[in-house]
Design an enzyme around this catalytic site. Structure first.
Site: not given
Ligand code: SAH
Length: 345
Positions: A89, A102, A109, A113, A116, A330
């Site tokens: 996406e 974006c 992934c 995390c 996420c 994401c």
């Molecule tokens: N893997 C990379 C890039 C993708 S995520 C990274 O971790 O930076 C892009 C951003 O969105 C990251 O800062 C991630 O931690 C954040 N993110 C992921 N899930 C989220 C959520 N549910 N709410 C807010 N930010 C989120």
């Protein structure tokens, strides 16, 4: 390698190997990267026989839009199908300075995390440079506006697909193509320390974002498994080195998770860690994901956090929440799509 992933030099070379005239390489490269052609049929100044030969030998990979959602704030979210059953996406946001996209660098992934959505369902594969480019090209054609800024903040960890991401950056900033400014591109990592070192070695003018999300190892390891491999001290040392050598400010992402990382103590600890560094903290009230238990901090809590950071001399702003009515974070839309597909099957 798919033709969209090739640099002009590489494309010229394979055309030569296939006894295709030299000037055709320039024509085809510009059709692909400047005029954003998604099929050879659009390349009207090529003879039909050549178009057929190219189609057979070098099929153009691309994204098919399978869902489109437009938020009340104008944010557009696209769900693409890439190579059959893979979904990625991307989100296009309108800012004062232009359109920002974006993009995703992987299908799924590995980083895990806890908050996420990209991580649910695991990792499928890395995308080629052409597949990342195609997200930009397809979106630009769909919205009919020039996209001037790119953030690599969609699905996936860019440092886990380093070579293809670097190739993507080379192509998207190529003056024979879209010719975007490297200064208008941000790359976000969850904290893969050797990846930051490799990026540093490239001396690029892009903006590095680091997803920090916690002020210490105890909390960070709980929500971000990568922290068990590279501790926060090691990560921040590398960040300091990065800013010293590039003189470029790092952007730290900090998702505010109610009751987890948003206390006054957390703000003070973060303030102590970042004091005196060339950095900026982006606070983002976490987007709620169906499958995860985290709730966003209240606006008052977020403001208090900003104030405490400010009193330590650390610059922080609250990220404007765009597209929250359309699951624009994401992996959310992909998750929803997969679920609905399962339900109808
Ligand atoms: N893997 C990379 C890039 C993708 S995520 C990274 O971790 O930076 C892009 C951003 O969105 C990251 O800062 C991630 O931690 C954040 N993110 C992921 N899930 C989220 C959520 N549910 N709410 C807010 N930010 C989120």
């Amino acid at each position: 390698m798919d033709i969209l992933s090739m640099t002009f030099e590489e494309l010229s070379e394979v055309f030569k190997e296939n006894s295709i005239q030299g000037f055709r390489a320039k024509q085809v490269y510009e059709w692909l990267h400047k005029h954003l052609a998604s099929s050879y049929d659009e390349m009207t100044n090529l003879p039909k026989a050549l178009r057929e030969e190219l189609q057979q030998k070098f099929p153009i990979i691309g994204c098919k839009i399978v869902r489109k959602q437009i938020s009340t704030d104008g944010t557009v979210k696209l769900l693409y199908e890439i190579s059959g059953d893979d979904y990625v996406e991307c989100v296009v946001m309108k800012y004062k300075y232009g359109y920002t996209i974006c993009v995703s660098s992987q299908v799924g992934c590995k980083m895990g995390c806890a908050f996420c959505a990209s991580t649910i369902g695991g990792f499928k594969r890395s995308l080629s440079a052409g597949e990342i480019l195609s997200q930009v090209y397809t979106a630009q054609k769909e919205i009919g506006e020039r996209i001037s800024h790119i953030v690599l903040m969609g699905m996936g960890e860019p440092m886990d697909n380093f070579d293809n991401v670097m190739r993507f950056l080379t192509l998207v900033t190529d003056e024979k193509g879209l010719n975007l400014s490297m200064r208008n591109i941000s790359l976000s990592t969850c904290g893969v320390v050797p990846g930051i070192q490799k990026l540093l070695d490239k001396h690029l003018q892009l903006t590095l974002s680091v997803s920090l999300h916690a002020p210490n190892n105890e909390i960070r390891s709980r929500i971000m498994p990568i922290n068990k491999k590279y501790h926060i001290e090691e990560l921040l040392d590398m960040c300091n080195k990065y800013t010293k050598e590039t003189s470029r400010r790092i952007s730290f992402e900090y998702a505010m998770l109610s009751g987890v990382n948003d206390s006054d103590d957390c703000a003070r600890e973060l303030g102590r860690r970042l004091k005196g560094t060339l950095s900026h903290v982006n606070l983002i009230p976490v987007n709620e994901v169906d499958e995860s238990p985290f709730k966003p901090s209240s606006p008052e809590r977020v403001q208090k956090f900003v104030d405490i950071l400010a009193s330590s001399g650390v610059n922080a702003t609250v990220r404007r929440k765009l597209g929250s009515d359309i699951d624009a974070s994401c992996g959310q839309l992909r998750q929803k799509h997969k679920k609905e597909k399962r339900d109808t099957e």
